[in-house]
Scaffold this active site. Structure first.
Site, PDB file in Angstrom:
ATOM      1  N   ALA A 148       4.076   3.026   8.083  1.00 42.36           N
ATOM      2  CA  ALA A 148       5.186   2.122   7.294  1.00 42.36           C
ATOM      3  C   ALA A 148       6.234   1.915   8.137  1.00 42.36           C
ATOM      4  O   ALA A 148       6.858   0.869   8.188  1.00 42.36           O
ATOM      5  CB  ALA A 148       5.408   3.015   6.103  1.00 42.36           C
ATOM      6  N   GLY A 205      -9.648  11.792   9.706  1.00 39.60           N
ATOM      7  CA  GLY A 205      -8.341  11.292  10.144  1.00 39.60           C
ATOM      8  C   GLY A 205      -7.001  11.598   9.179  1.00 39.60           C
ATOM      9  O   GLY A 205      -7.330  12.544   8.502  1.00 39.60           O
ATOM     10  N   HIS A 245      21.690  26.529  12.805  1.00 37.00           N
ATOM     11  CA  HIS A 245      20.927  27.715  12.756  1.00 37.00           C
ATOM     12  C   HIS A 245      21.265  28.449  11.188  1.00 37.00           C
ATOM     13  O   HIS A 245      22.618  28.605  10.764  1.00 37.00           O
ATOM     14  CB  HIS A 245      21.462  28.760  13.895  1.00 37.00           C
ATOM     15  CG  HIS A 245      20.889  30.344  13.511  1.00 37.00           C
ATOM     16  ND1 HIS A 245      19.876  30.472  13.945  1.00 37.00           N
ATOM     17  CD2 HIS A 245      21.457  31.282  12.932  1.00 37.00           C
ATOM     18  CE1 HIS A 245      19.484  31.775  13.594  1.00 37.00           C
ATOM     19  NE2 HIS A 245      20.501  32.369  13.118  1.00 37.00           N
ATOM     20  N   THR A 262       0.863  -1.299   0.197  1.00 34.12           N
ATOM     21  CA  THR A 262       0.161  -0.079   0.024  1.00 34.12           C
ATOM     22  C   THR A 262       0.898   1.436   0.022  1.00 34.12           C
ATOM     23  O   THR A 262       0.588   2.168  -0.573  1.00 34.12           O
ATOM     24  CB  THR A 262      -0.866  -0.029   1.235  1.00 34.12           C
ATOM     25  OG1 THR A 262      -1.585  -1.155   1.228  1.00 34.12           O
ATOM     26  CG2 THR A 262      -1.586   1.282   1.257  1.00 34.12           C
ATOM     27  N   ALA A 305      -1.472 -16.279  -0.817  1.00 32.50           N
ATOM     28  CA  ALA A 305      -1.038 -16.978   0.163  1.00 32.50           C
ATOM     29  C   ALA A 305      -2.162 -17.298   1.236  1.00 32.50           C
ATOM     30  O   ALA A 305      -2.743 -16.376   1.650  1.00 32.50           O
ATOM     31  CB  ALA A 305       0.280 -16.652   0.820  1.00 32.50           C
ATOM     32  N   ILE A 317      -5.857  10.025   6.522  1.00 27.83           N
ATOM     33  CA  ILE A 317      -6.021  10.196   5.058  1.00 27.83           C
ATOM     34  C   ILE A 317      -7.182  11.154   4.720  1.00 27.83           C
ATOM     35  O   ILE A 317      -6.695  11.944   3.644  1.00 27.83           O
ATOM     36  CB  ILE A 317      -6.685   8.755   4.661  1.00 27.83           C
ATOM     37  CG1 ILE A 317      -5.581   7.673   4.940  1.00 27.83           C
ATOM     38  CG2 ILE A 317      -7.333   8.847   3.362  1.00 27.83           C
ATOM     39  CD1 ILE A 317      -5.846   6.429   4.598  1.00 27.83           C
TER      40      ILE A 317
HETATM   41  P1  NAI Z   1      -8.264   7.108  10.730  1.00 32.07           P
HETATM   42  O1  NAI Z   1      -8.680   5.902  11.644  1.00 32.07           O
HETATM   43  O2  NAI Z   1      -6.981   7.901  11.248  1.00 32.07           O
HETATM   44  O3  NAI Z   1      -9.069   8.272  10.559  1.00 32.07           O
HETATM   45  C1  NAI Z   1     -10.678   8.061  10.234  1.00 32.07           C
HETATM   46  C2  NAI Z   1     -11.438   9.052  10.759  1.00 32.07           C
HETATM   47  O4  NAI Z   1     -12.925   8.775  10.107  1.00 32.07           O
HETATM   48  C3  NAI Z   1     -11.620   9.229  12.428  1.00 32.07           C
HETATM   49  O5  NAI Z   1     -11.380  10.398  12.907  1.00 32.07           O
HETATM   50  C4  NAI Z   1     -13.263   8.592  12.605  1.00 32.07           C
HETATM   51  O6  NAI Z   1     -13.537   9.196  13.854  1.00 32.07           O
HETATM   52  C5  NAI Z   1     -13.755   8.953  11.188  1.00 32.07           C
HETATM   53  N1  NAI Z   1     -15.018   8.349  10.926  1.00 32.07           N
HETATM   54  C6  NAI Z   1     -15.252   6.899  11.057  1.00 32.07           C
HETATM   55  N2  NAI Z   1     -16.282   6.656  10.640  1.00 32.07           N
HETATM   56  C7  NAI Z   1     -17.138   7.877  10.410  1.00 32.07           C
HETATM   57  C8  NAI Z   1     -18.259   8.160   9.824  1.00 32.07           C
HETATM   58  N3  NAI Z   1     -19.226   7.295   9.534  1.00 32.07           N
HETATM   59  N4  NAI Z   1     -18.561   9.597   9.601  1.00 32.07           N
HETATM   60  C9  NAI Z   1     -17.682  10.552  10.017  1.00 32.07           C
HETATM   61  N5  NAI Z   1     -16.526  10.294  10.393  1.00 32.07           N
HETATM   62  C10 NAI Z   1     -16.075   8.984  10.593  1.00 32.07           C
HETATM   63  O7  NAI Z   1      -8.222   6.390   9.337  1.00 32.07           O
HETATM   64  P2  NAI Z   1      -7.680   6.880   7.999  1.00 32.07           P
HETATM   65  O8  NAI Z   1      -7.501   8.478   7.965  1.00 32.07           O
HETATM   66  O9  NAI Z   1      -8.458   6.237   7.085  1.00 32.07           O
HETATM   67  O10 NAI Z   1      -6.132   6.387   7.995  1.00 32.07           O
HETATM   68  C11 NAI Z   1      -5.922   4.950   8.156  1.00 32.07           C
HETATM   69  C12 NAI Z   1      -4.515   4.682   8.622  1.00 32.07           C
HETATM   70  O11 NAI Z   1      -3.558   5.084   7.811  1.00 32.07           O
HETATM   71  C13 NAI Z   1      -4.323   5.608   9.751  1.00 32.07           C
HETATM   72  O12 NAI Z   1      -4.489   4.851  10.990  1.00 32.07           O
HETATM   73  C14 NAI Z   1      -2.693   5.959   9.700  1.00 32.07           C
HETATM   74  O13 NAI Z   1      -1.813   5.498  10.672  1.00 32.07           O
HETATM   75  C15 NAI Z   1      -2.415   5.422   8.313  1.00 32.07           C
HETATM   76  N6  NAI Z   1      -1.995   6.881   7.570  1.00 32.07           N
HETATM   77  C16 NAI Z   1      -0.936   7.350   8.015  1.00 32.07           C
HETATM   78  C17 NAI Z   1      -0.566   8.319   6.971  1.00 32.07           C
HETATM   79  C18 NAI Z   1       0.700   9.215   7.607  1.00 32.07           C
HETATM   80  O14 NAI Z   1       1.517   8.506   8.170  1.00 32.07           O
HETATM   81  N7  NAI Z   1       1.011  10.524   7.200  1.00 32.07           N
HETATM   82  C19 NAI Z   1      -1.419   9.023   5.985  1.00 32.07           C
HETATM   83  C20 NAI Z   1      -2.520   8.224   5.932  1.00 32.07           C
HETATM   84  C21 NAI Z   1      -2.385   7.477   6.578  1.00 32.07           C
END
Ligand code: NAI
Length: 446
Positions: free
Chosen positions: A306, A174, A431, A38, A111, A176
């Site tokens: 990751a 969140g 700096h 991913t 797998a 994403i």
């Molecule tokens: P997430 O779990 O971080 O956020 C999902 C959000 O959607 C939460 O705030 C939740 O309350 C909300 N939600 C859930 N159901 C809902 C609904 N029915 N209506 C409205 N809001 C709702 O998940 P996300 O953003 O999809 O990311 C998944 C994973 O991917 C994360 O845990 C993250 O660690 C990883 N990721 C990391 C990144 C980075 O390190 N920069 C970038 C993107 C993703």
């Protein structure tokens, strides 16, 4: 007989496979999709190329403030996608090269565990002393009527857009959801984020998430928090806020409500591997409840990042090859690549309160570092530092502001090495850099 079969060639799998092979093990990695997983194909890397282009576009729009005049500015999504594909291609070939040069055999296919020590891939039955499950995660589909219609995109779908929509509604505030909101807002798309909780980026330190929301709002993102999405009909999202029903129309609707571990179809239950919908349970050594079966990365549901996946994979390999190792989850840095970006390591203030830890804190604007003012025009930024009340050990660092992703590793190292404020006093920061705001905040917290 292999020493190790890895299922999944994402960051939780391919580095572990290469590491084991370099240590002399006979290793195969099984992948049903693209090498790199991913992160490389539809996650971290492609989204960052989109964000980089959108940031450049926003900066160009603001160029006059820096004394640079530009005319005829246009965002060319096709060219952005082409650049993204080129970068992903280069990196994928890099991973394939790494596996090849390390002597890892790549098996293509789906797998499934056939026993505690064999893996079935189509007609092939492969036997191994150790099996590392690194199958990752996939987008969650919440129980919202209409969410599965073809008009609703997940993160992979957004990366496949061929034209910019005029309006976007993102369900989920969140990581994403916020990164895509930043992308769309920066290129002039009208974007709304609908988040069911009262706060965006839940889990992040409250002072920083509040400031992030303000900064994104200033950049054009509209927020609806404490917002319950009830249904999607065509281009309309029906929701309820403070008990009142309402609706929002958008040309494009994005489902960013989280990701779930890929545990289905692996034969886990048949073998007795301990797992549930949150993931495969592992120890801090990467062990599952079945000897010889290990897991790393998003499939464990522990820290879906990751870099955490990579470390988990390496730790599992070290342990299976007789080199005791363990991962510490306390100081894993985390970055959200929004405009402006957010970076953190260690505990949040709410976590310290919940643990009953006594702490002192400081919260400084990023502008205390001259470089931040040089690099940005009218941008928001803040650094928050939490230190132990008694010994001044660094417990948490949370930053909002561009370039914070590049210095957060220093904070992670300080936390990991249990450094105190007086240890940091002796560290010389270059700096002018934005990282000087970190040092000033640490000294202020003493
Ligand atoms: P997430 O779990 O971080 O956020 C999902 C959000 O959607 C939460 O705030 C939740 O309350 C909300 N939600 C859930 N159901 C809902 C609904 N029915 N209506 C409205 N809001 C709702 O998940 P996300 O953003 O999809 O990311 C998944 C994973 O991917 C994360 O845990 C993250 O660690 C990883 N990721 C990391 C990144 C980075 O390190 N920069 C970038 C993107 C993703």
């Amino acid at each position: 007989m292999y020493d190790l079969i890895v299922i999944g060639a994402g960051p939780g799998g391919y580095e572990a496979a290469a590491h084991a092979a370099k240590l002399g093990a006979k290793v195969a990695v099984v992948e049903r999709d693209s090498i790199g997983g991913t992160c490389l194909n539809v996650g971290c890397i492609p989204t960052k190329t989109f964000l980089r282009s959108s940031k450049l576009f926003a900066e160009c729009r603001q160029a006059a403030a820096f004394g640079v005049e530009i005319s005829g500015l246009r965002f060319n999504l096709a060219a952005v996608v082409e650049r993204k594909n080129k970068i992903v291609g280069t990196l994928t070939r890099g991973v394939e090269g790494l596996l090849k040069h390390s002597g890892v055999e790549v098996v293509r296919g789906n797998a499934k565990l056939a026993s505690k020590s064999t893996v079935q891939v189509g007609e092939l039955t492969l036997a191994a002393k150790n099996i590392l499950i690194a199958t990752g995660a996939r987008p969650v589909i919440p129980a919202i009527p209409g969410i599965e219609s073809s008009g609703v995109l997940d993160s992979t779908g957004v990366l496949r857009l061929t034209e910019l929509p005029k309006t976007v509604a993102i369900i989920g505030g969140g990581y994403i959801g916020l990164e895509f909101a930043s992308f769309f807002a920066a290129v002039g798309v009208e974007v709304s984020v609908l988040e069911m909780l009262p706060q965006i980026a839940t889990g992040m330190d409250h002072d920083i998430s509040t400031r992030l929301q303000q900064a994104l709002k200033k950049n054009g993102v509209a927020f609806k928090t404490s917002c319950l999405v009830k249904a999607i009909e065509g281009n309309t999202v029906h929701f309820e806020q403070a008990g009142a029903p309402s609706a929002l129309r958008a040309e494009c609707i994005v489902n960013a409500t989280g990701r779930a571990p890929v545990v289905e179809g692996l034969g886990l239950a048949e073998i007795g591997v301990d797992f549930d919908r949150k993931g495969i349970r592992t120890s801090d050594r990467g062990k599952t409840n079945i000897p010889g079966i290990w897991a790393s990365g998003d499939v464990t549901g522990r820290r879906p990042l990751a870099h955490a996946a990579t470390r988990e994979g390496l730790v599992a390999v070290n342990n299976m090859l007789g080199k005791p190792d363990r991962i510490r989850y306390d100081a894993i840095p985390c970055v959200i690549y929004t405009h402006p970006e957010v970076a953190s390591a260690g505990k949040t203030e709410n976590e310290l309160k919940a643990l009953g830890v006594e702490y002192k804190k400081a919260l400084l604007p990023m502008g205390v570092a001259g470089r931040f003012l040089v690099e940005n025009e009218g941008a928001s930024g803040a650094v928050k530092v939490l230190v132990g009340a008694r010994y001044g050990e660094i417990l948490g660092v949370h930053a909002l502001g561009d370039l914070s992703s590049e210095f957060i590793v220093a904070a992670a190292a300080m936390i990991e090495m249990e450094m105190t404020v007086s240890d940091v006093e002796a560290v010389i920061f270059p700096h002018p850099t934005v990282s000087e705001a970190l040092k000033l905040a640490i000294l202020e917290a003493a």
